[in-house]
Design a protein around this motif. Structure first.
Motif, PDB file in Angstrom:
ATOM      1  N   ASP A 152       0.819  -1.211   0.000  1.00 32.12           N
ATOM      2  CA  ASP A 152       0.000   0.000   0.000  1.00 32.12           C
ATOM      3  C   ASP A 152       0.854   1.263   0.000  1.00 32.12           C
ATOM      4  O   ASP A 152       0.376   2.345  -0.333  1.00 32.12           O
ATOM      5  CB  ASP A 152      -0.911  -0.015   1.234  1.00 32.12           C
ATOM      6  N   SER A 153       2.120   1.133   0.377  1.00 35.15           N
ATOM      7  CA  SER A 153       3.000   2.299   0.436  1.00 35.15           C
ATOM      8  C   SER A 153       3.528   2.647  -0.950  1.00 35.15           C
ATOM      9  O   SER A 153       3.700   1.778  -1.807  1.00 35.15           O
ATOM     10  CB  SER A 153       4.175   2.036   1.385  1.00 35.15           C
ATOM     11  N   LYS A 154       3.792   3.923  -1.163  1.00 37.81           N
ATOM     12  CA  LYS A 154       4.328   4.369  -2.450  1.00 37.81           C
ATOM     13  C   LYS A 154       5.725   3.787  -2.686  1.00 37.81           C
ATOM     14  O   LYS A 154       6.068   3.409  -3.812  1.00 37.81           O
ATOM     15  CB  LYS A 154       4.388   5.898  -2.497  1.00 37.81           C
ATOM     16  N   ILE A 155       6.504   3.701  -1.611  1.00 37.12           N
ATOM     17  CA  ILE A 155       7.872   3.212  -1.752  1.00 37.12           C
ATOM     18  C   ILE A 155       7.880   1.706  -1.990  1.00 37.12           C
ATOM     19  O   ILE A 155       8.621   1.192  -2.848  1.00 37.12           O
ATOM     20  CB  ILE A 155       8.697   3.590  -0.519  1.00 37.12           C
ATOM     21  N   GLY A 156       7.076   0.963  -1.249  1.00 35.47           N
ATOM     22  CA  GLY A 156       6.988  -0.478  -1.466  1.00 35.47           C
ATOM     23  C   GLY A 156       6.566  -0.808  -2.880  1.00 35.47           C
ATOM     24  O   GLY A 156       7.116  -1.727  -3.513  1.00 35.47           O
ATOM     25  N   PHE A 157       5.597  -0.062  -3.400  1.00 37.04           N
ATOM     26  CA  PHE A 157       5.141  -0.277  -4.770  1.00 37.04           C
ATOM     27  C   PHE A 157       6.276  -0.043  -5.763  1.00 37.04           C
ATOM     28  O   PHE A 157       6.492  -0.834  -6.678  1.00 37.04           O
ATOM     29  CB  PHE A 157       3.960   0.648  -5.074  1.00 37.04           C
ATOM     30  N   ARG A 158       7.030   1.062  -5.585  1.00 37.39           N
ATOM     31  CA  ARG A 158       8.138   1.346  -6.496  1.00 37.39           C
ATOM     32  C   ARG A 158       9.173   0.227  -6.474  1.00 37.39           C
ATOM     33  O   ARG A 158       9.684  -0.186  -7.524  1.00 37.39           O
ATOM     34  CB  ARG A 158       8.816   2.671  -6.122  1.00 37.39           C
ATOM     35  N   VAL A 159       9.488  -0.266  -5.292  1.00 33.13           N
ATOM     36  CA  VAL A 159      10.477  -1.344  -5.171  1.00 33.13           C
ATOM     37  C   VAL A 159      10.024  -2.571  -5.949  1.00 33.13           C
ATOM     38  O   VAL A 159      10.803  -3.178  -6.709  1.00 33.13           O
ATOM     39  CB  VAL A 159      10.713  -1.703  -3.693  1.00 33.13           C
ATOM     40  N   GLU A 160       8.762  -2.935  -5.793  1.00 36.85           N
ATOM     41  CA  GLU A 160       8.255  -4.126  -6.478  1.00 36.85           C
ATOM     42  C   GLU A 160       8.178  -3.929  -7.988  1.00 36.85           C
ATOM     43  O   GLU A 160       8.458  -4.847  -8.765  1.00 36.85           O
ATOM     44  CB  GLU A 160       6.890  -4.520  -5.915  1.00 36.85           C
TER      45      GLU A 160
END
Length: 446
Positions: A152-160
């Motif tokens: 749900d986080s913007k950073i987690g999404f970018r990493v994935e």
């Protein structure tokens, strides 16, 4: 009852809403999020209990039940509603006793939440102690809570997305960076600006455009002017405090294609992901207010690309043991490229439109009709009660003169002059015209 719908729309954003609960704008936002729980009336089929923060107006319940062919729907609410619907339900002994009496022991009951949060897991667990067997689509035991919050986080999404892009040439994301605080985020935005490029600044956990700012290179004469605007924006709003940021290049959207912001929703079960629908998001000044889907919204080429990328992302989420609904939001660039920009691991602002479309038109909804939703239409300066509001819009309610077109009211705010609706028509042009006619009905209302 076969189903319990837990319409915990506001609870999904509890931490964000708590930050602004003491401001006038924050309390208005909280009221709106709690009212949006009314949309969950359309989740699932008949024979269900719908738990909402506040009662769905009886007039609206009767009309929409008849429209969908429902004969056995109960709407219940905690006596002392809060942003945290699951916890408020658990604390309400009368409500919990009612659930225990109404739900059949030893029989399977489907729980349909808007979002899987820790309190929702606890609520289901406590109900099951009465002998009810829970059948939760999201498979609550399949994934730890950190997986949902990470995605749900913007950073987690970018990493994935960066990980997936290595082996998937169709998956594009904007160039971007992670910032530790607002000062650092603005410094990165200025780096883009110095190269003549626009930038998007996003808090790590935002919602529907809240916590997002775009530095458009052409709008500022120098970086100092942009910096001043950013400071004025963030100073009164606590959402920008004590958070990480994602700062990305702003991709100029082609607004002729699904408003420039198409999206694909998935359901990820034990067997893997499946696409539920594709849509275009409707935004105003970066704020989400609804979607459009169905006939004429997306070309076959764009839809195929959304499905292909969506399934690739869904398979990755499946490997992380995430189960349940999610969507992936995109920007369509002027050259036709699709950039993935965000994910929402829960039901979304389009799920009720999809469910409504299926109730009315079955599996052929996409080829038969155009659908447009607006979740926050401010119809007047003062609030009307549900009966008076429905009376004003009566001439354009679905089905208009027996035709398979018209408006369906999805939520009515009892405190503010705001309502939600879905427009249904033969095609996009007709649907947009019908929306204008709906708004015109309220021009004389005071």
């Amino acid at each position: 009852m076969r189903t319990v719908v837990v319409a915990n729309t506001a609870e999904a954003f509890e931490r964000l809403l708590e930050k602004v609960s003491r401001t006038d704008d924050g309390t208005r936002r909280i009221r709106h999020e709690m009212v949006l729980s009314q949309r969950a009336f359309f989740y699932g089929g008949d024979n269900k209990i719908v738990i909402t923060s506040h009662p769905i107006p009886e007039e609206l319940m009767r009309r929409n039940a008849a429209l969908c062919g429902f004969s056995n729907v109960l709407n219940i609410c905690p006596v002392e509603p809060t942003v945290a619907l699951s916890r408020a339900t658990l604390k309400d002994k009368v409500l919990m006793d009612f659930l225990e009496r109404t739900l059949s022991r030893g029989k399977s009951v489907s729980f349909l939440p808007y979002a899987v949060v820790p309190a929702l897991r606890h609520l289901v667990k406590e109900i099951c102690k009465t002998g009810v067997r829970a059948a939760v689509e999201e498979e609550l035991t399949a994934f730890p809570q950190w997986v949902l919050e990470y995605l749900d986080s913007k950073i987690g999404f970018r990493v994935e997305m960066q990980r997936l892009a290595v082996t998937n040439r169709h998956l594009l994301i904007p160039e971007g960076f992670v910032a530790r605080n607002a000062k650092e985020a603005m410094g990165i935005a200025e780096w883009f600006y110095a190269q003549g490029r626009s930038a998007v600044v996003k808090v790590n956990f935002g919602e529907s455009g809240w916590g997002l700012w775009v530095l458009k290179a052409e709008a500022f004469s120098d970086a100092a002017a942009a910096r001043k605007v950013f400071r004025l924006l963030i100073s009164p709003d606590p959402i920008w405090e004590n958070t990480l940021f994602a700062v990305e290049e702003f991709i100029q959207p082609d607004e002729s294609v699904a408003g420039g912001s198409p999206s694909v929703e998935l359901f990820i079960g034990n067997d893997g992901p499946r696409v539920t629908y594709c849509c275009g998001q409707l935004l105003e000044n970066g704020q989400f207010f609804g979607i459009e889907m169905g006939k004429g919204v997306l070309s076959r080429q764009i839809k195929d690309a959304l499905v292909r990328i969506g399934l690739a992302v869904g398979n990755r989420y499946h490997s992380l043991n995430y189960r349940g609904f999610c969507d992936i939001d995109f920007v369509v660039a002027k050259n036709g490229d699709l950039y993935a920009v965000e994910t929402n691991p829960r039901r979304t602002g389009g799920t009720h439109v999809y469910d409504l479309a299926n109730h009315l038109f079955g599996d052929s909804w996409e080829s038969q009709r155009y659908f447009l939703s607006h979740d926050s239409f401010r119809y007047a300066a003062q609030t009307l009660n549900a009966a008076d509001l429905l009376k004003v819009i009566e001439p354009l309610l679905f089905p208009i003169q027996g035709q398979r077109r018209g408006a369906v009211i999805t939520s009515i705010n009892p405190s503010d002059p705001v309502m939600g609706y879905v427009v249904i028509d033969a095609d996009r042009k007709s649907g947009k015209r019908l929306q204008q006619q709906i708004h015109a009905l309220f021009e004389g209302v005071r």
